[in-house]
Scaffold this active site. Structure first.
Site, PDB file in Angstrom:
ATOM      1  N   HIS A  25     106.537  41.446  76.580  1.00 36.03           N
ATOM      2  CA  HIS A  25     106.692  42.907  76.543  1.00 36.03           C
ATOM      3  C   HIS A  25     105.363  43.511  76.110  1.00 36.03           C
ATOM      4  O   HIS A  25     105.136  43.753  74.929  1.00 36.03           O
ATOM      5  CB  HIS A  25     107.835  43.285  75.586  1.00 36.03           C
ATOM      6  CG  HIS A  25     108.205  44.728  75.619  1.00 36.03           C
ATOM      7  ND1 HIS A  25     109.450  45.186  75.245  1.00 36.03           N
ATOM      8  CD2 HIS A  25     107.501  45.842  75.979  1.00 36.03           C
ATOM      9  CE1 HIS A  25     109.485  46.501  75.365  1.00 36.03           C
ATOM     10  NE2 HIS A  25     108.305  46.928  75.797  1.00 36.03           N
ATOM     11  N   HIS A  27     102.648  46.473  77.752  1.00 35.40           N
ATOM     12  CA  HIS A  27     102.243  47.421  78.805  1.00 35.40           C
ATOM     13  C   HIS A  27     100.719  47.384  78.845  1.00 35.40           C
ATOM     14  O   HIS A  27     100.081  47.698  77.829  1.00 35.40           O
ATOM     15  CB  HIS A  27     102.710  48.834  78.472  1.00 35.40           C
ATOM     16  CG  HIS A  27     104.191  48.941  78.306  1.00 35.40           C
ATOM     17  ND1 HIS A  27     105.024  49.333  79.317  1.00 35.40           N
ATOM     18  CD2 HIS A  27     105.002  48.654  77.245  1.00 35.40           C
ATOM     19  CE1 HIS A  27     106.286  49.312  78.892  1.00 35.40           C
ATOM     20  NE2 HIS A  27     106.297  48.901  77.627  1.00 35.40           N
ATOM     21  N   HIS A 205     113.686  48.355  80.152  1.00 31.75           N
ATOM     22  CA  HIS A 205     113.799  48.862  78.791  1.00 31.75           C
ATOM     23  C   HIS A 205     115.201  49.456  78.637  1.00 31.75           C
ATOM     24  O   HIS A 205     115.648  50.226  79.503  1.00 31.75           O
ATOM     25  CB  HIS A 205     112.787  49.981  78.546  1.00 31.75           C
ATOM     26  CG  HIS A 205     111.381  49.512  78.333  1.00 31.75           C
ATOM     27  ND1 HIS A 205     110.745  48.656  79.177  1.00 31.75           N
ATOM     28  CD2 HIS A 205     110.488  49.808  77.341  1.00 31.75           C
ATOM     29  CE1 HIS A 205     109.516  48.437  78.723  1.00 31.75           C
ATOM     30  NE2 HIS A 205     109.332  49.116  77.606  1.00 31.75           N
ATOM     31  N   GLU A 208     116.202  51.144  73.242  1.00 31.93           N
ATOM     32  CA  GLU A 208     115.072  51.372  72.327  1.00 31.93           C
ATOM     33  C   GLU A 208     115.438  52.586  71.482  1.00 31.93           C
ATOM     34  O   GLU A 208     115.646  52.475  70.275  1.00 31.93           O
ATOM     35  CB  GLU A 208     113.785  51.607  73.122  1.00 31.93           C
ATOM     36  CG  GLU A 208     112.567  51.903  72.241  1.00 31.93           C
ATOM     37  CD  GLU A 208     111.302  52.228  73.048  1.00 31.93           C
ATOM     38  OE1 GLU A 208     111.412  52.496  74.261  1.00 31.93           O
ATOM     39  OE2 GLU A 208     110.206  52.227  72.440  1.00 31.93           O
ATOM     40  N   ASP A 286     104.236  45.375  72.726  1.00 32.49           N
ATOM     41  CA  ASP A 286     104.536  46.625  73.441  1.00 32.49           C
ATOM     42  C   ASP A 286     103.246  47.339  73.871  1.00 32.49           C
ATOM     43  O   ASP A 286     102.835  47.210  75.032  1.00 32.49           O
ATOM     44  CB  ASP A 286     105.428  47.530  72.573  1.00 32.49           C
ATOM     45  CG  ASP A 286     106.257  48.518  73.380  1.00 32.49           C
ATOM     46  OD1 ASP A 286     106.223  48.467  74.617  1.00 32.49           O
ATOM     47  OD2 ASP A 286     106.953  49.355  72.762  1.00 32.49           O
ATOM     48  N   ASP A 287     102.626  48.094  72.948  1.00 27.23           N
ATOM     49  CA  ASP A 287     101.399  48.846  73.245  1.00 27.23           C
ATOM     50  C   ASP A 287     100.428  48.633  72.081  1.00 27.23           C
ATOM     51  O   ASP A 287     100.247  49.510  71.237  1.00 27.23           O
ATOM     52  CB  ASP A 287     101.735  50.331  73.395  1.00 27.23           C
ATOM     53  CG  ASP A 287     102.732  50.570  74.514  1.00 27.23           C
ATOM     54  OD1 ASP A 287     102.327  50.525  75.688  1.00 27.23           O
ATOM     55  OD2 ASP A 287     103.931  50.761  74.213  1.00 27.23           O
TER      56      ASP A 287
HETATM   57  N1  ADE Z   1     105.826  52.698  78.069  1.00 24.46           N
HETATM   58  C1  ADE Z   1     104.933  52.128  77.252  1.00 24.46           C
HETATM   59  N2  ADE Z   1     105.515  51.770  76.100  1.00 24.46           N
HETATM   60  C2  ADE Z   1     106.830  52.119  76.191  1.00 24.46           C
HETATM   61  C3  ADE Z   1     107.951  52.017  75.340  1.00 24.46           C
HETATM   62  N3  ADE Z   1     107.864  51.478  74.116  1.00 24.46           N
HETATM   63  N4  ADE Z   1     109.123  52.503  75.757  1.00 24.46           N
HETATM   64  C4  ADE Z   1     109.227  53.066  76.964  1.00 24.46           C
HETATM   65  N5  ADE Z   1     108.201  53.186  77.806  1.00 24.46           N
HETATM   66  C5  ADE Z   1     107.008  52.714  77.433  1.00 24.46           C
HETATM   67 ZN    ZN Z   2     107.746  48.849  76.217  1.00 22.59          ZN
END
Ligand code: ADE
Ligand code: ZN
EC number: 3.5.4.2
Length: 349
Positions: A25, A27, A205, A208, A286-287
């Protein structure tokens, strides 16, 4: 299960960092560090609404998912040329190798770029070339998952999938991301059915910020094989039982949940409870450029906050390797590497 050594708390971070793991996971646009955003903006002559790296970083104070997404899409606006996609992906994979990631399954959001006039081939070629070069240079296995933006229409997602078909051999699956609330999985039933027909692997996703009903929707309407996040599933006992029985992996992202105020504090994170309940959870970033840590930082901070030990570390790493879309033979080889790593730690105790 492999016998897991007792590891002193002081040595646990070493073990967490050393163990081979998969990251499922991530991006790729969320790996763009502020320094690279500014370098690419300069290279491409793009104006950013921030004076410098510090001003951009200072804006990373998020209150929810949408407040993050607004800045994340602004950051991605510097990506124009194939080389930009290549440089971003190489930077992430170099960093992932340092974290002993042996396999990365990487999301990319083509609609964020095609709507600015970037060609699908430019995006995918840059990403693919980096995955190949990183494999050749560092041995990491990396594959791509094309993610649809759920705040856009299903028609747009279908057109995006069709535009990507000339490059079908360069991505292994499709996913669903962006603003969750108000955009239930059922909105994307047809495009996921089409992707399945094409032999693509399916993830989304769900849960969340959204309710357990969205996790059910991703499983029943979209037929996904993994749930990204899924942390809200705990509110529905029948769903928890279903996830355990079906062995559905949840790609959990602790620092993301903290920074987007899904949890107030890492000590409150429900990953340990979900792991104990028998769910196939694992840890992801994630990011990472936006949430203050790559995958090992996520493991180390979560373990420090929750008091989990070596046996949890083993199970999380193993879940990550076995939840990949790699072949069973490849997964078994990575699990052997994991066992060898734990055996080295046992011998030093
Ligand atoms: N795009 C990038 N990170 C995300 C996240 N945590 N939830 C939904 N879309 C995303
Ligand atoms: Zn994500």
């Amino acid at each position: 299960m492999h016998t897991v050594p007792v590891v002193e708390t002081s040595r646990l971070p070493l073990l967490l960092r050393a163990m081979p793991k998969a990251e499922l996971h991530i991006h790729i646009e969320g790996s763009l560090e502020p320094e690279l955003i500014f370098a690419l903006a300069e290279r491409n002559g793009v104006d950013l609404p921030y004076a410098d790296v510090e001003a951009l970083r200072a804006a990373y104070a998020f209150t929810d998912l949408q407040s993050f997404l607004d800045i994340y899409y602004a950051g991605a606006s510097v990506l124009l040329q194939e080389e930009d996609f290549y440089d971003m992906t190489m930077a992430y994979l170099r960093r992932a190798v340092q974290d002993n990631v042996v396999r990365a399954e990487i999301f990319f959001d083509p609609q964020t770029h095609t709507e600015r006039g970037v060609a699908m081939g430019t995006i995918i070629h840059g990403l693919t070339r980096a995955c190949r070069d990183a494999h050749a240079q560092w041995g990491i296995s990396a594959e791509l998952i094309l993610s649809f933006l759920r705040h856009l229409s299903e028609e747009d997602a279908i057109a995006t999938l069709e535009a990507a078909l000339p490059f079908r051999d360069q991505f292994i699956g499709v996913g669903l991301d962006s603003s969750e609330l108000g955009h239930p999985p059922e909105k994307f039933t047809r495009v996921f059915a089409r992707a399945k027909q094409l032999g693509l692997r399916l993830v989304a996703h769900a849960g969340e910020e959204g309710p357990p009903a969205y996790v059910w929707g991703a499983l029943n309407a979209l037929a996904v094989e993994r749930i990204d996040h899924g942390v809200q599933s705990e509110k529905d006992a029948a769903l928890m039982q279903h996830l355990v029985e079906r062995g559905i992996p949840l790609t959990v992202c602790p620092l993301s949940n903290l920074k987007l105020c899904v949890v107030d504090d890492l000590t409150q994170h429900n990953l340990p409870r979900m792991l104990d309940a028998g769910l196939k959870v694992m840890v992801n970033s994630d990011d990472p450029a936006y949430f203050g840590g790559y995958v090992n930082d996520n493991y180390v901070q979560l373990f420090a906050a929750t008091g989990m030990g070596a046996e949890h570390a083993y199970q999380l790493a193993r879940n990550s390797l076995e939840a990949t879309f790699a072949s069973p033979q490849q997964q078994a080889a990575w699990v052997q590497q994991l066992d060898a790593c734990f055996a080295r730690f046992a011998n030093r105790n």
